[in-house]
Design an enzyme around this catalytic site. Sequence first.
Site, PDB file in Angstrom:
ATOM      1  N   PRO A   1       0.843  -1.266  -0.001  1.00 31.97           N
ATOM      2  CG  PRO A   1      -1.031  -1.563   1.735  1.00 31.97           C
ATOM      3  CD  PRO A   1       0.323  -2.114   0.885  1.00 31.97           C
ATOM      4  CB  CYS A   2       1.249   3.941  -2.158  1.00 28.05           C
ATOM      5  SG  CYS A   2      -0.469   4.237  -3.029  1.00 28.05           S
ATOM      6  CD  GLN A   3      -3.763   3.004   0.716  1.00 25.56           C
ATOM      7  OE1 GLN A   3      -2.492   2.523   0.771  1.00 25.56           O
ATOM      8  NE2 GLN A   3      -4.674   2.464   0.355  1.00 25.56           N
ATOM      9  CG  ASP A   4       0.000   5.461   5.545  1.00 29.26           C
ATOM     10  OD1 ASP A   4      -0.569   6.380   6.229  1.00 29.26           O
ATOM     11  OD2 ASP A   4      -0.383   4.283   5.611  1.00 29.26           O
TER      12      ASP A   4
ATOM     13  CB  SER B   1       0.858   8.546  -2.166  1.00 30.94           C
ATOM     14  OG  SER B   1       0.387   9.249  -3.047  1.00 30.94           O
TER      15      SER B   1
END
Length: 211
Positions: free
Chosen positions: A77-80, A82
């Site tokens: 996951p890239c959410q944190d 990006s």
Amino acid sequence: MSGTDGLRIGSLCSGYGGLDLGVQDVLGGSVVWHCEIDANAAAILAHHWPGVPNLGDLSAVDFDQVEPVDVVTAGFPCQDVSLAGRRAGLTEGTRSGLWLHVTRAIQSLRPRLVVIENVRGLLSATAHSHVESCSWCVGDASAEPPLRALGAVLGDLASLGYDAEWACVRASEIGAAHRRERVFIAARPIADANGDIRAGRDRSQGKARAA
């Protein structure tokens, strides 16, 4: 979507399977399991890879009990990390912190190749790890840790005995109409640096037979 050379691919944080398709296009082989918790993405995987098991929640999988593979892919996951996200960094307890479970899988499975994909923000987002466990560990004199997410990923791979190369690739470089930069990392066991990835299938098949 099966290859012809017997190479086995295990997919972590699979999404819709795009990274897996790219690896298959280059190396051949077949995906033998996915690991994806999102219901919509899992439905796409089930449609395109019928019969391939989905291990579900990455954080709950016992990888000592999982079928060994030659290649592990992971678009964690890239959410944190990006630029468009929270920028909480590569930290335990965040979505991007699932990277810690990717390392756990690599440690158990010992694949001959690891292929990782994430956003360009991996180069600038902060990270917290044993490399930067205190404010003075790597000469930090400010309140913000100097370790970046990419550095933490490469450091974790090195601590597992993997040598890695990385590149930042724009979608426009392969004909798309937008920039959309992505970081790709390829890592191999240091001892196998000069070997042929396809030779790894004999090793992991032997492990499967011994189990």
